[in-house]
Write an enzyme that holds these catalytic residues in place. Structure first.
Site, PDB file in Angstrom:
ATOM      1  N   GLY A   1       1.943   1.124  -4.238  1.00 47.92           N
ATOM      2  CA  GLY A   1       2.782   0.072  -4.812  1.00 47.92           C
ATOM      3  C   GLY A   1       4.088   0.578  -5.394  1.00 47.92           C
ATOM      4  O   GLY A   1       4.970  -0.226  -5.728  1.00 47.92           O
TER       5      GLY A   1
ATOM      6  N   SER B   1       0.805  -1.229   0.000  1.00 47.79           N
ATOM      7  CA  SER B   1       0.000   0.000   0.000  1.00 47.79           C
ATOM      8  C   SER B   1       0.833   1.271   0.000  1.00 47.79           C
ATOM      9  O   SER B   1       0.297   2.368  -0.178  1.00 47.79           O
ATOM     10  CB  SER B   1      -0.933   0.012   1.216  1.00 47.79           C
ATOM     11  OG  SER B   1      -0.186  -0.084   2.421  1.00 47.79           O
ATOM     12  N   TYR B   2       2.148   1.179   0.193  1.00 49.89           N
ATOM     13  CA  TYR B   2       2.986   2.372   0.240  1.00 49.89           C
ATOM     14  C   TYR B   2       3.078   3.001  -1.158  1.00 49.89           C
ATOM     15  O   TYR B   2       3.541   2.364  -2.106  1.00 49.89           O
ATOM     16  CB  TYR B   2       4.388   2.048   0.745  1.00 49.89           C
ATOM     17  CG  TYR B   2       4.478   1.689   2.213  1.00 49.89           C
ATOM     18  CD1 TYR B   2       3.398   1.870   3.082  1.00 49.89           C
ATOM     19  CD2 TYR B   2       5.653   1.164   2.744  1.00 49.89           C
ATOM     20  CE1 TYR B   2       3.487   1.535   4.424  1.00 49.89           C
ATOM     21  CE2 TYR B   2       5.750   0.836   4.095  1.00 49.89           C
ATOM     22  CZ  TYR B   2       4.668   1.016   4.922  1.00 49.89           C
ATOM     23  OH  TYR B   2       4.756   0.691   6.253  1.00 49.89           O
ATOM     24  N   ALA B   3       2.647   4.256  -1.234  1.00 46.34           N
ATOM     25  CA  ALA B   3       2.662   5.006  -2.498  1.00 46.34           C
ATOM     26  C   ALA B   3       1.983   4.219  -3.610  1.00 46.34           C
ATOM     27  O   ALA B   3       2.433   4.230  -4.760  1.00 46.34           O
ATOM     28  CB  ALA B   3       4.098   5.372  -2.891  1.00 46.34           C
TER      29      ALA B   3
END
Length: 333
Positions: free
Chosen positions: A83, A79-81
């Site tokens: 993907g 979920s960071y940025a």
């Protein structure tokens, strides 16, 4: 308000300069991660800023500097940025041809494409992460959430299938209570599936109670490797925020506002003193305090530039005295 003394500031600058010229001086033996066969540098570099606050060139600089200082443990999530963090890490490993030397930890459960921890979501999320990372396996897979809408058995069986398929080496929890960790271990024993080996949790000098109770006991009983997140309290434990004006000058200041009180300033004053004695940055001392605690393997900390990396990795070299540890314990309760 407490301020950093000039000689303390100079000590921190001196420690940072040391990292420029003698990076390997700060390297120490790697730690075993729980009951796994993973051995990691005692600081995990956080990938939550990659693709958000750090562009491709900056991310490459951060990861290169971290690796130069002996770092081998990268923490990210699907979920960071959206993907992009995984993509940037994967591109860096491909360009440096160092996949076998790096321990990659990622998390699933929060992405918009594959939310939750149903068996189908787990399989799809891992396949998508593998593609973004450009690798055939994930070293450590965290359950990013505790999904009460799905039977725990279903999630753990899905993870075990991925372990048996060679797509995941080990797994861990990231948002679970002590009771849920115990439940997971009981289910693993009953079903004969691979038990979790790691726990990532919110833990630092100004946020102690949540971990130092049931979670700590469960981690100790199950011999889990613990990786504290928010290890620097959103920057507060670097000494960046000492007045309301400091908070206002930074977009992330509001996240640290809760710590700007008498207790928080006492903690910073003690960190200042220990940093001066150890000739390292305030943040390095805060991380070294975590590393002195039982079952802590590698705090997770993020950097937005190479200079910050050099200050952070110094924590792996710091040996706090009994007196220093006692003072930090006392002022942070």
């Amino acid at each position: 308000m407490t301020r950093v003394l000039p000689d303390i500031a100079k000590a921190a600058e001196s420690a940072s300069a040391l990292g420029d010229t003698q990076p390997m001086v700060l390297t120490r033996a790697r730690r075993r991660l729980g009951q796994s066969d993973l051995r990691v540098f005692p600081l995990a570099i956080g990938g939550n800023v990659f693709g958000w606050k750090a562009d491709t060139d900056t991310t490459t600089d951060i990861l290169d500097t971290y690796a130069e200082h002996g770092g081998n443990f990268i923490d990210t999530a699907d979920s960071y940025a959206g993907g992009r963090s995984e993509i940037m890490i994967g591109n860096w490993m491909r360009d440096r041809r160092n996949r076998a030397e790096i321990v990659v930890a990622t998390k699933i459960g929060k992405s918009a494409d594959n939310p939750g921890l149903s068996a189908g979501a787990v399989r799809r999320a891992v396949d998508a992460s593998l593609e973004r990372l450009g690798t055939d396996y994930i070293d450590l897979l965290y359950l990013h959430i505790d999904d009460h809408t799905v039977d725990f058995e279903e999630t753990l069986l899905a993870v075990d299938d991925l372990v048996r398929a060679g797509k995941v080496r080990f797994s861990g929890a990231s948002d679970h209570s002590g009771n849920r960790l115990i439940e997971a271990r009981v289910i693993a024993a009953q079903l004969g599936v691979t038990p979790m080996v790691a726990l990532q949790n919110h833990y630092n000098l100004v946020h102690r109670k949540e971990f130092e109770g049931d979670l700590a006991r469960a981690a100790r009983q199950q011999r889990l490797g613990v990786m504290p997140r928010f290890s620097l309290a959103s920057g507060f434990l670097t000494g960046k925020y000492r007045t309301r004006a400091d908070l206002a000058r930074n977009s992330r200041g509001k996240e640290s506002a809760q710590y700007l009180n008498k207790r928080g300033l006492r903690v910073l004053a003690t960190l200042d003193q220990v940093a001066w004695e150890q000739r390292v940055s305030v943040g390095a001392v805060a991380l070294a305090w975590l590393l002195s605690k039982p079952d802590i393997v590698a705090p997770v900390a993020s950097a937005t530039g190479a200079d910050q990396v050099r200050e952070l990795v110094a924590a792996a070299h710091v040996q706090l005295s009994r007196h220093q540890l006692a003072e930090l314990d006392r002022v942070s309760v």
